[in-house]
Design a protein around this motif. Structure first.
Motif, PDB file in Angstrom:
ATOM      1  N   ALA A  90      -1.022  -7.513  -4.057  1.00 26.76           N
ATOM      2  CA  ALA A  90      -1.009  -7.442  -5.520  1.00 26.76           C
ATOM      3  C   ALA A  90      -0.991  -5.986  -5.982  1.00 26.76           C
ATOM      4  CB  ALA A  90      -2.226  -8.166  -6.087  1.00 26.76           C
ATOM      5  N   ARG A  91      -1.731  -5.130  -5.295  1.00 31.05           N
ATOM      6  CA  ARG A  91      -1.714  -3.702  -5.624  1.00 31.05           C
ATOM      7  C   ARG A  91      -0.333  -3.110  -5.422  1.00 31.05           C
ATOM      8  NH1 ARG A  91      -5.572  -0.431  -2.139  1.00 31.05           N
ATOM      9  NH2 ARG A  91      -4.432   1.232  -3.209  1.00 31.05           N
ATOM     10  N   THR A  98       7.035   5.332  -7.278  1.00 29.38           N
ATOM     11  CA  THR A  98       6.971   6.727  -6.840  1.00 29.38           C
ATOM     12  C   THR A  98       5.566   7.142  -6.432  1.00 29.38           C
ATOM     13  OG1 THR A  98       6.670   7.455  -9.132  1.00 29.38           O
ATOM     14  CG2 THR A  98       8.932   7.359  -8.285  1.00 29.38           C
ATOM     15  N   ALA A  99       4.560   6.312  -6.736  1.00 24.85           N
ATOM     16  CA  ALA A  99       3.180   6.665  -6.415  1.00 24.85           C
ATOM     17  C   ALA A  99       2.706   6.032  -5.115  1.00 24.85           C
ATOM     18  CB  ALA A  99       2.253   6.245  -7.564  1.00 24.85           C
ATOM     19  N   ILE A 100       3.516   5.134  -4.541  1.00 24.61           N
ATOM     20  CA  ILE A 100       3.087   4.432  -3.327  1.00 24.61           C
ATOM     21  C   ILE A 100       2.850   5.403  -2.185  1.00 24.61           C
ATOM     22  CG2 ILE A 100       3.822   2.779  -1.557  1.00 24.61           C
ATOM     23  CD1 ILE A 100       5.286   1.245  -3.750  1.00 24.61           C
ATOM     24  N   ALA A 101       3.747   6.374  -2.023  1.00 24.77           N
ATOM     25  CA  ALA A 101       3.622   7.322  -0.908  1.00 24.77           C
ATOM     26  C   ALA A 101       2.357   8.157  -0.994  1.00 24.77           C
ATOM     27  CB  ALA A 101       4.854   8.226  -0.864  1.00 24.77           C
ATOM     28  N   GLY A 102       1.810   8.325  -2.191  1.00 22.23           N
ATOM     29  CA  GLY A 102       0.599   9.119  -2.352  1.00 22.23           C
ATOM     30  C   GLY A 102      -0.673   8.367  -2.071  1.00 22.23           C
ATOM     31  N   ASP A 103      -0.600   7.071  -1.926  1.00 16.41           N
ATOM     32  CA  ASP A 103      -1.767   6.241  -1.603  1.00 16.41           C
ATOM     33  C   ASP A 103      -1.694   5.901  -0.121  1.00 16.41           C
ATOM     34  OD1 ASP A 103      -3.541   4.053  -1.201  1.00 16.41           O
ATOM     35  OD2 ASP A 103      -3.447   3.552  -3.336  1.00 16.41           O
ATOM     36  N   SER A 108       0.564   2.835   4.134  1.00 18.28           N
ATOM     37  CA  SER A 108       0.448   2.323   5.497  1.00 18.28           C
ATOM     38  C   SER A 108       0.724   0.824   5.541  1.00 18.28           C
ATOM     39  CB  SER A 108      -0.953   2.605   6.038  1.00 18.28           C
ATOM     40  OG  SER A 108      -1.119   2.057   7.330  1.00 18.28           O
ATOM     41  N   TYR A 109       0.156   0.096   4.589  1.00 19.79           N
ATOM     42  CA  TYR A 109       0.396  -1.346   4.536  1.00 19.79           C
ATOM     43  C   TYR A 109       1.868  -1.637   4.230  1.00 19.79           C
ATOM     44  CZ  TYR A 109       0.554  -6.072   2.628  1.00 19.79           C
ATOM     45  OH  TYR A 109       0.898  -7.373   2.364  1.00 19.79           O
ATOM     46  N   ALA A 110       2.437  -0.901   3.280  1.00 23.63           N
ATOM     47  CA  ALA A 110       3.816  -1.146   2.863  1.00 23.63           C
ATOM     48  C   ALA A 110       4.793  -0.906   4.011  1.00 23.63           C
ATOM     49  CB  ALA A 110       4.168  -0.268   1.671  1.00 23.63           C
ATOM     50  N   THR A 111       4.619   0.181   4.736  1.00 26.23           N
ATOM     51  CA  THR A 111       5.561   0.479   5.824  1.00 26.23           C
ATOM     52  C   THR A 111       5.405  -0.501   6.989  1.00 26.23           C
ATOM     53  OG1 THR A 111       4.012   2.153   6.644  1.00 26.23           O
ATOM     54  CG2 THR A 111       5.814   2.913   5.259  1.00 26.23           C
ATOM     55  N   SER A 112       4.165  -0.906   7.276  1.00 24.66           N
ATOM     56  CA  SER A 112       3.954  -1.880   8.362  1.00 24.66           C
ATOM     57  C   SER A 112       4.544  -3.232   7.995  1.00 24.66           C
ATOM     58  CB  SER A 112       2.454  -2.020   8.653  1.00 24.66           C
ATOM     59  OG  SER A 112       1.906  -0.817   9.121  1.00 24.66           O
ATOM     60  N   ALA A 113       4.248  -3.686   6.780  1.00 22.27           N
ATOM     61  CA  ALA A 113       4.801  -4.969   6.334  1.00 22.27           C
ATOM     62  C   ALA A 113       6.317  -4.870   6.194  1.00 22.27           C
ATOM     63  CB  ALA A 113       4.169  -5.375   5.015  1.00 22.27           C
ATOM     64  N   GLY A 114       6.797  -3.754   5.653  1.00 29.45           N
ATOM     65  CA  GLY A 114       8.225  -3.582   5.464  1.00 29.45           C
ATOM     66  C   GLY A 114       8.992  -3.578   6.769  1.00 29.45           C
ATOM     67  N   GLU A 275       7.046  -7.813  -1.194  1.00 26.41           N
ATOM     68  CA  GLU A 275       7.827  -7.706   0.037  1.00 26.41           C
ATOM     69  C   GLU A 275       9.035  -6.792  -0.161  1.00 26.41           C
ATOM     70  OE1 GLU A 275       6.940 -12.008   2.185  1.00 26.41           O
ATOM     71  OE2 GLU A 275       8.442 -11.890   0.585  1.00 26.41           O
ATOM     72  N   ILE A 276       9.692  -6.887  -1.317  1.00 29.55           N
ATOM     73  CA  ILE A 276      10.829  -6.003  -1.597  1.00 29.55           C
ATOM     74  C   ILE A 276      10.359  -4.552  -1.646  1.00 29.55           C
ATOM     75  CG2 ILE A 276      12.533  -5.357  -3.345  1.00 29.55           C
ATOM     76  CD1 ILE A 276      12.750  -8.325  -4.061  1.00 29.55           C
ATOM     77  N   ARG A 277       9.220  -4.311  -2.268  1.00 26.33           N
ATOM     78  CA  ARG A 277       8.673  -2.943  -2.329  1.00 26.33           C
ATOM     79  C   ARG A 277       8.286  -2.454  -0.935  1.00 26.33           C
ATOM     80  NH1 ARG A 277       5.776  -1.295  -7.394  1.00 26.33           N
ATOM     81  NH2 ARG A 277       6.982  -2.209  -9.088  1.00 26.33           N
ATOM     82  N   ALA A 278       7.787  -3.363  -0.108  1.00 23.10           N
ATOM     83  CA  ALA A 278       7.421  -2.977   1.257  1.00 23.10           C
ATOM     84  C   ALA A 278       8.661  -2.539   2.036  1.00 23.10           C
ATOM     85  CB  ALA A 278       6.725  -4.141   1.959  1.00 23.10           C
TER      86      ALA A 278
END
Length: 290
Positions: A90-91, A98-103, A108-114, A275-278
């Motif tokens: 949900a987060r 553009t702020a995902i890379a700074g968190d 980490s979750y996005a790249t692993s899931a992606g 999932e698309i964002r990941a």
């Protein structure tokens, strides 16, 4: 003096009547242990077919008395992991791209899931390592050559809506005409030589000079006067060394004569926003994302 009793004679085994090269085949019975094992396997097989899914039918298999289903087990595992990741998903869905890379945790979750989603849905065309299949229309996602832009926002839009599909009204769309009905064959050959010239390849200078005027009249509106391309239109840069369908004179002649029109599906109906964002985050950090 004791007398040893005579051992009972072994029963004589009948012959089958088969003789080969002087060797007679005997009708030796199977060992009892083998026979009982065989019968036990038959009984076990019948019991398994009754208790578990076993016999295929037209649209399904017999369900079995126990109602066991490995498909249902997998679905339950997926549901369990989705519940465990619900908060961070949900987060991710709500975060500014553009702020995902700074968190750190979110990235980490996005790249692993992606990565997992990419291997399941995207690797069939782009390859398991995302290097694409050059000269076949499947772009390399590791370099810095992007038809529609390589920042995370542009990548997200491309994944979400796809390219030149007829299912998403927001799909990226560009259409290169087939010049077979627009230019004569000698003129197409001249344009080919001009494209070879602006991409620093071996070319016929005289033909390239004639092709420059034809390029300006027919191609520059999309590719630009210098052939640098236009990302707003998805028109590729013709001056670099990256070619989606090949850079040989033969491939260029084929491209200009008959055009190209690769299609990428829209993923909005198949993947969630998270999932698309990941996937966008995963692709963006591979090395070619801007």
């Amino acid at each position: 003096m004791s007398v040893r009793p005579n051992k009972p004679a072994k029963p004589q085994i009948e012959a089958t009547g088969h003789v080969w090269d002087g060797i007679e085949e005997l009708n030796t019975p199977m060992p009892r242990w083998w026979l009982w094992t065989f019968i036990a396997c038959i009984i076990w097989g019948i019991g398994y077919a009754i208790a578990y899914p076993a016999w295929p039918m037209l649209s399904r298999a017999t369900p079995g008395l126990l109602g066991a289903s490995t498909r249902a087990d997998v679905a339950e595992d997926i549901k369990r992991f989705e519940l465990a990741n619900a908060e961070i998903s949900a987060r991710l869905a709500a975060a500014d791209l553009t702020a995902i890379a700074g968190d750190v945790a979110l990235q980490s979750y996005a790249t692993s899931a992606g990565a997992a989603i990419f291997r399941t849905n995207c690797s069939q065309c782009h390859g398991s390592g995302a290097a694409g299949v050059q000269a076949s229309g499947y772009p390399n996602l590791l370099d810095d050559d992007w038809l529609w832009g390589g920042d995370i926002t542009a990548i997200h839009a491309t994944i979400a809506h796809g390219i030149r599909n007829d299912t998403d009204p927001d799909a990226r769309f560009s259409q290169m005409p087939a010049f077979v009905d627009i230019l004569e064959k000698p003129q197409i050959a001249q344009v080919v030589q001009h494209v070879l010239a602006i991409s620093d390849q071996d070319h016929d200078a005289a033909m390239a000079q004639d092709g420059a005027a034809l390029f300006g009249e027919n191609c520059a509106s999309c590719h630009g006067d210098g052939g640098l391309g236009n990302r707003e239109l998805g028109a590729p840069n013709l001056t670099d060394a990256i070619w989606l369908y090949g850079k040989s004179p033969e491939k260029l002649l084929e491209t200009i004569t008959y055009s190209r029109g690769g299609v990428m599906p829209s993923w909005t109906q198949k993947l969630t926003e998270a999932e698309i964002r990941a996937v966008a985050s995963y692709v963006h950090q591979l090395g070619g994302g801007e």
